[in-house]
Design an enzyme around this catalytic site. Structure first.
Site, PDB file in Angstrom:
ATOM      1  N   GLU A   9       0.750  -1.271  -0.040  1.00 31.93           N
ATOM      2  CA  GLU A   9       0.016  -0.034  -0.081  1.00 31.93           C
ATOM      3  C   GLU A   9       1.004   1.311  -0.026  1.00 31.93           C
ATOM      4  OE1 GLU A   9      -1.991   0.896   3.965  1.00 31.93           O
ATOM      5  OE2 GLU A   9      -1.578  -1.390   4.360  1.00 31.93           O
ATOM      6  N   CYS A  23      -3.349  -3.727   4.359  1.00 31.84           N
ATOM      7  CA  CYS A  23      -2.040  -4.644   4.868  1.00 31.84           C
ATOM      8  C   CYS A  23      -2.438  -6.351   4.603  1.00 31.84           C
ATOM      9  CB  CYS A  23      -2.254  -4.855   6.509  1.00 31.84           C
ATOM     10  SG  CYS A  23      -1.716  -3.217   7.109  1.00 31.84           S
ATOM     11  N   HIS A  34      -1.602 -10.401  12.160  1.00 34.32           N
ATOM     12  CA  HIS A  34      -0.970  -9.095  11.544  1.00 34.32           C
ATOM     13  C   HIS A  34      -0.897  -7.913  12.802  1.00 34.32           C
ATOM     14  CE1 HIS A  34      -0.808  -5.109   9.655  1.00 34.32           C
ATOM     15  NE2 HIS A  34      -1.976  -4.823  10.244  1.00 34.32           N
TER      16      HIS A  34
HETATM   17  P1  HMG Z   1      -3.669   6.246  21.536  1.00 30.96           P
HETATM   18  O1  HMG Z   1      -4.801   7.296  21.511  1.00 30.96           O
HETATM   19  O2  HMG Z   1      -2.450   6.837  21.179  1.00 30.96           O
HETATM   20  O3  HMG Z   1      -3.366   5.478  22.647  1.00 30.96           O
HETATM   21  O4  HMG Z   1      -4.016   5.424  20.132  1.00 30.96           O
HETATM   22  P2  HMG Z   1      -4.345   4.935  23.552  1.00 30.96           P
HETATM   23  O5  HMG Z   1      -4.820   6.128  24.620  1.00 30.96           O
HETATM   24  O6  HMG Z   1      -5.624   4.039  23.294  1.00 30.96           O
HETATM   25  O7  HMG Z   1      -3.437   4.127  24.519  1.00 30.96           O
HETATM   26  C1  HMG Z   1      -2.935   2.906  23.937  1.00 30.96           C
HETATM   27  C2  HMG Z   1      -2.756   1.929  25.085  1.00 30.96           C
HETATM   28  O8  HMG Z   1      -1.527   2.218  25.774  1.00 30.96           O
HETATM   29  C3  HMG Z   1      -3.952   1.568  26.012  1.00 30.96           C
HETATM   30  O9  HMG Z   1      -3.836   0.096  26.206  1.00 30.96           O
HETATM   31  C4  HMG Z   1      -3.710   2.428  27.233  1.00 30.96           C
HETATM   32  O10 HMG Z   1      -4.127   1.849  28.429  1.00 30.96           O
HETATM   33  C5  HMG Z   1      -2.086   1.954  27.471  1.00 30.96           C
HETATM   34  P3  HMG Z   1      -5.445  -0.599  25.784  1.00 30.96           P
HETATM   35  O11 HMG Z   1      -6.415  -0.166  26.725  1.00 30.96           O
HETATM   36  O12 HMG Z   1      -5.676  -0.324  24.271  1.00 30.96           O
HETATM   37  O13 HMG Z   1      -4.933  -2.054  26.028  1.00 30.96           O
HETATM   38  N1  HMG Z   1      -1.290   3.108  28.248  1.00 30.96           N
HETATM   39  C6  HMG Z   1      -0.167   2.699  28.867  1.00 30.96           C
HETATM   40  N2  HMG Z   1       0.038   1.455  29.230  1.00 30.96           N
HETATM   41  C7  HMG Z   1       1.324   1.508  30.374  1.00 30.96           C
HETATM   42  N3  HMG Z   1       1.700   2.429  30.638  1.00 30.96           N
HETATM   43  C8  HMG Z   1       1.144   3.922  30.418  1.00 30.96           C
HETATM   44  C9  HMG Z   1       0.159   3.847  29.624  1.00 30.96           C
HETATM   45  N4  HMG Z   1      -0.676   5.024  29.014  1.00 30.96           N
HETATM   46  C10 HMG Z   1      -1.279   4.505  28.203  1.00 30.96           C
HETATM   47  N5  HMG Z   1       1.758   4.926  31.078  1.00 30.96           N
HETATM   48  C11 HMG Z   1      -3.605   3.505  18.356  1.00 30.96           C
HETATM   49  C12 HMG Z   1      -3.388   4.060  19.817  1.00 30.96           C
HETATM   50  C13 HMG Z   1      -3.086   2.348  18.160  1.00 30.96           C
HETATM   51  C14 HMG Z   1      -5.149   3.700  18.197  1.00 30.96           C
HETATM   52  C15 HMG Z   1      -2.769   4.571  17.468  1.00 30.96           C
HETATM   53  O14 HMG Z   1      -1.570   4.614  17.680  1.00 30.96           O
HETATM   54  C16 HMG Z   1      -3.185   4.450  16.117  1.00 30.96           C
HETATM   55  O15 HMG Z   1      -4.332   4.963  15.694  1.00 30.96           O
HETATM   56  N6  HMG Z   1      -2.326   3.721  15.470  1.00 30.96           N
HETATM   57  C17 HMG Z   1      -2.594   3.571  13.792  1.00 30.96           C
HETATM   58  C18 HMG Z   1      -4.095   2.497  13.738  1.00 30.96           C
HETATM   59  C19 HMG Z   1      -3.727   0.996  14.035  1.00 30.96           C
HETATM   60  O16 HMG Z   1      -2.420   0.553  14.316  1.00 30.96           O
HETATM   61  N7  HMG Z   1      -4.930   0.267  14.149  1.00 30.96           N
HETATM   62  C20 HMG Z   1      -4.627  -1.132  14.485  1.00 30.96           C
HETATM   63  C21 HMG Z   1      -5.831  -1.898  14.055  1.00 30.96           C
HETATM   64  S1  HMG Z   1      -5.986  -1.539  12.123  1.00 30.96           S
HETATM   65  C22 HMG Z   1      -4.702  -2.507  11.368  1.00 30.96           C
HETATM   66  O17 HMG Z   1      -4.238  -3.202  12.207  1.00 30.96           O
HETATM   67  C23 HMG Z   1      -4.465  -2.196   9.846  1.00 30.96           C
HETATM   68  C24 HMG Z   1      -3.306  -1.275   9.792  1.00 30.96           C
HETATM   69  O18 HMG Z   1      -2.180  -1.822   9.741  1.00 30.96           O
HETATM   70  C25 HMG Z   1      -3.392  -0.438   8.226  1.00 30.96           C
HETATM   71  C26 HMG Z   1      -3.611  -1.385   7.056  1.00 30.96           C
HETATM   72  O19 HMG Z   1      -4.471  -2.443   6.877  1.00 30.96           O
HETATM   73  O20 HMG Z   1      -3.080  -1.197   6.084  1.00 30.96           O
HETATM   74  C27 HMG Z   1      -3.267  -0.037  10.745  1.00 30.96           C
END
Ligand code: HMG
Length: 389
Positions: free
Chosen positions: A79, A111, A233
């Site tokens: 992609e 992906c 993935h």
């Molecule tokens: P965010 O808002 O930065 O993070 O988004 P958050 O507030 O959701 O926190 C993430 C985790 O860290 C949470 O854990 C928090 O509790 C924890 P969870 O509740 O989810 O288990 N946290 C802590 N842990 C330890 N100590 C601390 C602490 N503070 C917080 N101090 C997000 C995170 C992944 C959503 C963002 O980075 C993002 O949008 N990433 C891109 C999208 C993505 O990867 N999506 C995954 C599914 S889609 C997919 O896999 C397809 C993709 O590869 C694309 C394709 O297909 O081409 C993305």
């Protein structure tokens, strides 16, 4: 006839940024990135690496002269395509010096594309048992500096040869796939960075996994106890774990322990590379196979997810002495030889891309140790160099 993965190669650029340092620079608690997201290092692509060079470098690791003759189909899953018309597969075909009597195409569905490529390859080999197919999953994950997706960037490629009588993994036939038109992650033609609805993408990933897993159990009659491991993935290493945990409740304790232990092993490489989109699931498989000796004939579950979205669950059986056909030492060397860059340097490199107006540019390729590099652009044509030629 057995058909499956005969060889698997991997490449990631020579520079990375440390996730704890990135967290400090972004005023985030480091544990959020290392535990909450589950990433330790993030590969950074210099301007001299694009999806073509990453794929070609990954393939270079595995192909020999016999493969050069027998590969008659190159499938480039990505992609991060570099052209709306010409496929990355054609460039890779040339850079590797493959037999001219070959097909070469690019596949796209976020992906998921390398998984589609593997299944197409399987069909091709079923009809042409002497053929070998080169399947590439190659990407640079870019969300942008200071964005919520930034901690889930990465760069790299996986190259696989699909053939009859595979030496690593035979692919089973009871695949289950699912498509639904959703906007969880996308990248419009005009943007070099992805748009994402982060929370929604996490939910959909898990929903897709649950749906294809349930359907797979019905179709195959197999259960969790029949899986030695499940590879996912991995956009970030916590993601697959969240999905795995949703199905563990009914499993016997020993099955639960085995799947959780093997899950961690399947994330070792990804934790230090980041999201490589199409190659991510196969990097996770490689991490599992190279970092643990599993019994021959073990069945490995594979969950592929590509936003937008398409998901698939399928399985494969490890072949006798499969470990002899891996390259643990080479990959350890690849990781050990990488250099850390500071957050400031990463930010500078991130912005250094080919001019958007198509003007000519020449890059300094002496600083990139990769064999195949992008040396610049001349008259709107990307210039590639194979330093071995
Ligand atoms: P965010 O808002 O930065 O993070 O988004 P958050 O507030 O959701 O926190 C993430 C985790 O860290 C949470 O854990 C928090 O509790 C924890 P969870 O509740 O989810 O288990 N946290 C802590 N842990 C330890 N100590 C601390 C602490 N503070 C917080 N101090 C997000 C995170 C992944 C959503 C963002 O980075 C993002 O949008 N990433 C891109 C999208 C993505 O990867 N999506 C995954 C599914 S889609 C997919 O896999 C397809 C993709 O590869 C694309 C394709 O297909 O081409 C993305």
């Amino acid at each position: 006839m057995k058909i499956g993965i005969d060889k698997i190669g991997f490449y990631t650029p020579h520079i990375f940024v440390d996730m704890e340092k990135l967290a400090v620079a972004r005023n985030v608690e480091p544990a959020k990135f290392t535990i909450g997201i589950g990433q330790s290092q993030m590969s950074v692509a210099p301007a001299t690496q694009d999806s073509v060079t990453l794929a070609a470098n990954a393939a270079l690791e595995i192909i020999n002269d016999e493969d050069r003759e027998k590969i008659d189909f190159v499938i480039f899953g990505s992609e991060s395509g570099i052209d709306h018309s010409k496929s990355g597969a054609v460039y890779v075909h040339h850079l590797l010096g493959l037999n001219p009597n070959a097909r070469a195409v690019e596949l796209k569905q976020a992906c998921y594309a390398a998984t589609a490529g593997i299944q197409m390859a399987k069909g091709h080999v079923a009809l042409n048992p002497e053929s070998k197919v080169l399947v590439l999953g190659t990407d640079i994950a870019r969300y942008g500096l200071n964005t919520s997706g930034e901690s889930t960037q990465g760069a790299g490629a996986v190259a696989m040869i699909i053939s009859a009588n595979p030496r690593i993994m035979e692919l089973d036939n009871q695949n289950v796939y699912l498509t639904n038109d959703i906007m969880d992650f996308w990248r419009p033609i005009y943007s070099d960075k992805a748009f994402v609805d982060g929370k929604f993408s996490n939910e959909q990933y898990i929903l897709f996994f649950n749906k294809v897993w349930e359907a797979y159990k019905d179709k195959s009659g197999l259960e969790l106890k029949d899986m030695e491991a499940i590879c996912y993935h991995l956009p970030y290493t916590k993601m697959g774990l969240k999905a795995l945990r949703t199905v563990l409740d009914d499993a016997p304790e020993e099955v639960k322990e085995r799947l959780l232990e093997n899950y961690q092993i399947s994330t070792i490489y990804n934790r230090n590379v980041g999201n490589i989109y199409t190659g991510s699931l196969y990097l996770s498989l490689l991490s599992l196979l190279e970092n643990k000796e599993l019994k021959d004939s073990s069945r490995i579950g594979m969950f592929s997810y590509g936003s937008g979205a398409v998901g698939e669950f399928f399985t494969g059986i490890l072949q006798p002495n499969y470990r002899q056909h891996l390259n643990l030492e080479g990959h350890q060397q690849l990781f050990n030889s990488r250099q850390e860059v500071s957050v400031e340097e990463y930010e500078r490199i991130f912005e250094e891309t080919l001019p958007a107006d198509g003007s000519d540019i020449e890059f300094d390729i002496s600083r990139d140790p990769a064999t195949i590099v992008l040396s610049g652009s001349l008259e709107n044509k990307r210039q590639y160099v194979n330093k071995n030629r």
